[in-house]
Design a protein around this motif. Structure first.
Motif: not given
Length: 392
Positions: A224, A226-227, A252-253, A390
């Motif tokens: 996923q 993240k920014s 990414y996360h 973000n």
């Protein structure tokens, strides 16, 4: 291996909005949907904004003259009164029309297959998702490249840990066919793509990179964003504020990073799309110019080149094989695969088989929402001066 045998009880009665004589993409839709003539049957259409030309075209491809309509609104109304009326419609029109036509189709009780990018805003996409859920209907998005079987092999190998922990995602979708402004002046298909009122907030980010971004979602479903930071340019000034080139950096996360280059001014390039996933143990790379191969590069070991249709592949990849390892498969086969999956999803929905539907892998409404969301975040970053934002 697919051989054209029916997988649903009868072909779905299918129509098109757009996709007529001057369309760049209409034939891809028909080639995909009708490859397995047990999945869809083209029975109606509003093929062109020019009604006369649309009727002539529809008759020439075998649609009854009386079911070649002047407008999509007329088609939805007239087909609703027929006992053999249409059940599903493909929307192959410019971006700015997608939302209105999709909403009308769902309200008419029709399943929807729509071109990308799905809509202008993620709010519109979420509204359509809610409406489809209320009506019990399917919305699919034609990310045609995602039907290549070696991408499912990549997904499986990543999931089972063959490359270790994912560290980097490298993506590119570029070509050089807009390196000058000739197409903007003379190609009807290009003119609307650089007009914000019709194309939306982007050109190549929506038109090209959403394909590759969806592929990254397909092969890395758990990763996923993240920014991101997006830097976009209009090398042909008349295209501003829409970009013909963009570069995006991503976090990414979990710590992985990514990069996307998308461009229509990569002079001399015919078509260059690839995705490379770099892990802690190995890397995987796929290119649309060699779609039958998946490159597996392992640290301190010989590289592997995996080939479509071979028995060593995962069953999910082999299930989409059409021609066997001896013969080359291409974009037509990929489109055929996603259209067959649309048919299977629609059939499952109609039969109330929600559990089976949940297990299907195909570009659905959520994939369409993420494509719109991706573009929104890229544009927001670029318009703020190419800054990190973000992921919203």
């Amino acid at each position: 291996m697919l051989n054209g045998e029916k997988q649903i009880s009868r072909p779905l009665r299918w129509a098109m909005v757009g996709g007529g004589r001057l369309s760049q993409v209409g034939y891809k839709h028909r080639s995909g949907a009708l490859r397995d003539n047990t999945a869809f049957k083209l029975v109606a259409g509003a093929f062109d904004i020019d009604a006369r030309r649309g009727r002539e075209f529809g008759v020439n491809i075998g649609v009854e003259a009386g079911r070649c309509y002047d407008s999509w609104a007329q088609m939805f109304a007239d087909e609703a009164s027929r006992s053999d009326g249409i059940e599903v419609v493909t929307i192959a029109t410019p971006n700015g029309t997608h939302y209105e036509i999709s909403k009308a189709a769902l309200n008419a009780g029709l399943h929807v297959i729509c071109e990308k990018p799905l809509f202008f805003t993620s709010q519109q996409a979420r509204e359509i998702k809610q409406l489809a859920a209320e009506k019990g209907l399917i919305v699919g998005v034609t990310y045609g490249y995602s039907g290549h079987q070696m991408l499912l092999q990549m997904r499986k190998m990543i999931a089972q840990g063959d490359i270790g922990d994912v560290r980097m995602v490298e993506m590119q979708y570029t070509h050089g066919f807009s390196a000058n402004d000739n197409a903007d002046k003379f190609s009807e298909a290009q003119k609307w793509r650089v007009e914000p009122k019709i194309a939306g907030p982007s050109f190549v980010l929506g038109d090209l990179s959403t394909h590759t971004f969806y592929i990254s979602q397909l092969v890395l479903p758990q990763l996923q964003l993240k920014s991101l930071l997006c830097d976009r340019q209009s090398f042909i000034p008349s295209r501003a504020p829409l970009e013909d080139n963009a570069m995006v950096l991503m976090h990414y996360h979990g710590g992985a990073v990514g990069r996307m280059w998308t461009s229509s001014v990569n002079a001399g390039s015919m078509d260059s799309q690839f995705i490379r996933i770099i892990g802690s143990k190995a890397s995987l790379e796929w290119r649309d110019s060699q779609p039958n191969e998946l490159r597996h590069e392992r640290q301190n070991q010989p590289n592997q080149l995996l080939h479509h249709g071979m028995p060593y592949l995962d069953e999910t990849a082999l299930a989409d094989d059409r021609l066997g390892a001896l013969h080359t498969e291409g974009l037509t086969e990929a489109w055929s695969n996603i259209y067959l999956k649309f048919a299977l999803a629609i059939d499952a929905k109609q039969r109330g088989e929600e559990a089976a539907l949940a297990d299907m892998i195909y570009p659905d409404i959520d994939a369409g929402i993420e494509g719109v969301r991706w573009v929104e975040n890229c544009v927001r970053s670029a318009d703020k001066g190419a800054v990190w934002v973000n992921y919203e």
